[in-house]
Design a protein around this motif. Structure first.
Motif, PDB file in Angstrom:
ATOM      1  N   LEU A 420       0.821  -1.209   0.000  1.00  0.00           N
ATOM      2  CA  LEU A 420       0.000   0.000   0.000  1.00  0.00           C
ATOM      3  C   LEU A 420       0.857   1.263   0.000  1.00  0.00           C
ATOM      4  N   ASN A 421       1.946   1.208  -0.745  1.00  0.00           N
ATOM      5  CA  ASN A 421       2.808   2.367  -0.915  1.00  0.00           C
ATOM      6  C   ASN A 421       2.276   3.275  -2.021  1.00  0.00           C
ATOM      7  N   LEU A 449      -2.306   0.074  -3.646  1.00  0.00           N
ATOM      8  CA  LEU A 449      -2.970   1.349  -3.389  1.00  0.00           C
ATOM      9  C   LEU A 449      -3.573   1.893  -4.677  1.00  0.00           C
ATOM     10  N   SER A 450      -4.823   2.298  -4.612  1.00  0.00           N
ATOM     11  CA  SER A 450      -5.478   2.951  -5.747  1.00  0.00           C
ATOM     12  C   SER A 450      -5.222   4.451  -5.638  1.00  0.00           C
ATOM     13  N   ASP A 451      -4.110   4.876  -6.199  1.00  0.00           N
ATOM     14  CA  ASP A 451      -3.715   6.279  -6.104  1.00  0.00           C
ATOM     15  C   ASP A 451      -4.317   7.118  -7.217  1.00  0.00           C
ATOM     16  N   ASN A 452      -4.324   6.580  -8.444  1.00  0.00           N
ATOM     17  CA  ASN A 452      -4.905   7.310  -9.576  1.00  0.00           C
ATOM     18  C   ASN A 452      -5.282   6.300 -10.644  1.00  0.00           C
ATOM     19  N   PRO A 453      -6.272   6.599 -11.467  1.00  0.00           N
ATOM     20  CA  PRO A 453      -6.772   5.593 -12.419  1.00  0.00           C
ATOM     21  C   PRO A 453      -5.772   5.216 -13.498  1.00  0.00           C
ATOM     22  N   ALA A 476      -6.910  -0.691  -3.321  1.00  0.00           N
ATOM     23  CA  ALA A 476      -7.531  -0.122  -2.123  1.00  0.00           C
ATOM     24  C   ALA A 476      -7.606   1.384  -2.246  1.00  0.00           C
ATOM     25  N   PRO A 477      -8.805   1.963  -2.176  1.00  0.00           N
ATOM     26  CA  PRO A 477      -8.906   3.423  -2.253  1.00  0.00           C
ATOM     27  C   PRO A 477      -8.350   4.065  -0.985  1.00  0.00           C
TER      28      PRO A 477
END
Length: 604
Positions: A420-421, A449-453, A476-477
């Motif tokens: 989740l970095n 990690l869902s940082d950007n699409p 993971a948002p």
């Protein structure tokens, strides 16, 4: 000057002041910090004079009003300049920056987009203005998380003029954030070697674990951006205060990882021995964390509207003994403020997990795993060694209840690897290894990690290219800190990134009892998780090459009892280990501070 001003105003009223004279007189007024008088003269001239230069004078008036923080007045002046001369580019650029200052970001973007859509860069006189508009668009769209558009605008800017080092390093970092691999893709007129030379100290952390290369990147920034010919404000000798005055300086005194780690440090300082100051240029985000940090300080100052010199002088006026900069060369850094050396001892901590290259920084807080003595010569600072662990922790962090796998969007069965970095830490070499780990552990999945699409799309495509079903990747948002902590126990093993390890994230995972498997290199950033695991007495989770990293991950995924033993050990560390013993950390840090400021014996 008063007589000259009075005469100029009178002549302007009589319509006798020529345009060149107006410019000369207002320039003199501005140079003497008499901006309000220059504004009066501009306004008088515009009211009384019918001139083909009215658009230029309105523009100058807008600049002067902006300098005096009369933003509505400046906006009106720029609008008049545009109404008179619709093709006049400069007021549109300035209007964009004015709207940005006022928080009207959509309006700012409209002004800059007008320039890039309507002005041709083919004309030499227009080229720098179009570049400015494109670069503003890239910068602001990045802050709005519109990363793909930001990358495209900066790419267009570099196509017009490839000789823009700052734009190159921003373009590189945007590719890192979106996992566009390879990160260094040649552009016309820009070689990969040039891109490497332009890469910022922060972006370099995800490129290499070579501390010499990182030092070179930091020093390039210092050479180009940091002032050097300024007087040292701090005295040569310590102040010898009864209570040492410790100041922490940051733009991250808000809901930010730096504050999430340091809040309890500020609270636990021994007030019988120390007086704690905060110097802040952070956003007012209204968070409970920001209020907690402010409350923890004995003295707290906002310095966002102060110049670097004025902010440094404020620190000197308060006779700060030790200044701890929590910024390094990260976004928001004020290296020129530090260049004035407002404190006798200046230390870097946490903000940039690398050498800063700043001549004004004396020490970096470290431990002997993080910066081995043989690597210390590759740092511009001297390591200030902590006996157990370099990283402070907050034992008061709030934790939500652990969610179900279903509520996290995960299947009910299967070993859960997670990382989740931040996405810019993901690299193709480590991703290759992750995909092999999945292939060797049937039924396992990878939680990212869902940082950007755009990063998500690219990672899915990269998994497919490596023969892995993308349905085994889950994202993971971002959630609130307490919910973010609460979901760590859902995973079975944290897979660290390399060469930029998890820092705060590894701390959080271990705090929540999740084992972290790391790949350790030579640089600060590539040894952070290893330092935490060393303090946790878990050296078996530290690997030194990708092959061992892969083998260890597969072994743990197929040995449930081993993972259970690790979790039990981490529970003991949570309660009794040095890793999370914040009072002990603070006492050790204070002992270091007192040693630095101890009276020196006279020379023989």
């Amino acid at each position: 000057m008063e007589e000259t001003f009075a005469s100029a105003v009178l002549r302007a009223w009589r319509q006798e002041l020529e345009f060149p004279e107006l410019i000369e007189c207002t320039s003199q007024l501005e140079a003497q910090q008499l901006g309000p008088l220059a504004i009066v003269l501009y306004q008088t001239w515009l009211t009384r004079t019918d001139s083909p230069y009215a658009h230029a004078v309105n523009f100058n008036l807008g600049v002067s009003l902006s300098n005096q923080n009369d933003l509505p007045g400046a906006q009106a002046a720029y609008r008049r300049a545009i109404a008179i001369a619709p093709a006049f580019i400069q007021p549109r650029l300035n209007l964009g920056m004015l709207y940005e200052r006022m928080g009207q970001i959509d309006q700012a973007l409209l002004e800059w987009r007008w320039v890039e859509q309507n002005i041709s860069p083919a004309a030499p006189e227009n080229r720098p203005l179009v570049l400015m508009a494109l670069n503003h668009l890239g910068r602001v769209l990045d802050t709005r998380k519109q990363l793909q558009d930001a990358l495209q605008f900066l790419g267009r800017s570099l196509a017009i003029d490839p000789h823009q080092p700052d734009v190159v390093h921003h373009w590189v970092h945007l590719r890192q954030k979106q996992c566009v691999w390879p990160i260094y893709a040649p552009l016309d007129g820009i070689s990969v070697e040039t891109m490497l030379e332009c890469t910022s100290a922060l972006a370099m952390l995800s490129v290499t674990d070579d501390p010499a290369v990182q030092l070179a990147a930091a020093r390039r920034f210092v050479h180009k951006k940091v002032i050097s010919d300024v007087p040292r404000l701090a005295p040569a000798q310590d102040y010898q205060h009864r209570k040492l005055r410790i100041a922490y300086a940051s733009s991250d005194f808000c809901m930010h990882p730096v504050s999430l780690l340091t809040a309890q440090l500020f609270e636990l300082h021994d007030r019988s021995q120390f007086e704690v100051y905060g110097f802040c240029w952070s956003p007012e985000d209204g968070s409970a964390m920001r209020q907690r940090v402010i409350t923890a300080m004995d003295h707290f100052f906002r310095i966002d509207k102060m110049s670097d010199e004025a902010a440094a002088q404020l620190m000197r006026d308060h006779e700060i003994d030790i200044l701890v900069d929590l910024q390094g060369q990260t976004s928001g850094a004020r290296a020129n403020m530090l260049a004035y050396h407002p404190a006798p001892v200046q230390i870097t901590y946490l903000g940039l997990p690398a050498t800063t290259g700043l001549p004004s920084i004396d020490y970096v807080i470290a431990d002997r795993f993080l910066i081995p003595e043989e690597i210390a010569p590759q740092y511009s600072e001297k390591p200030l060694y902590m006996p157990d662990i370099y990283q402070v922790s907050d034992r008061q962090r709030g934790v939500a209840a652990t969610p179900s796998r279903a509520s996290c969007g995960l299947p009910a069965e299967g070993f859960v690897f997670c990382s989740l970095n931040n996405n810019y830490k993901y690299t193709p070499e480590v991703f290759d290894t992750w995909m092999r780990i999945l292939q060797r552990t049937p039924g396992s999945l990878l939680w990212l990690l869902s940082d950007n699409p755009w990063a998500e799309q690219n990672l899915v495509r990269e998994a497919q290219a490596r023969g892995v079903d993308p349905s085994r990747l889950f994202f993971a948002p971002r959630v609130s800190p307490e919910n973010y902590l609460g979901r760590f126990p859902v995973a079975d093993l944290f897979l660290d990134t390399f060469p930029f390890n998890a820092g705060t994230t590894a701390n959080d995972a271990l705090w929540m009892g999740l084992p972290v498997l790391t790949y350790c290199g030579r640089s600060f950033a590539s040894r952070m998780a290893g330092a935490l695991l060393t303090a946790a007495q878990l050296p078996e989770l530290i690997t030194y090459n990708l092959q061992d990293y892969e083998e260890k991950a597969v072994a743990l995924a197929t040995d449930p009892q081993a993972c259970s033993r690790l979790r039990a050990h981490l529970q003991e560390v949570h309660e009794h280990g040095v890793l999370f013993d914040t009072p002990l950390f603070v006492r050790n840090l204070e002992a270091n501070f007192q040693r630095l400021c101890a009276p020196q014996p006279p020379a023989p």
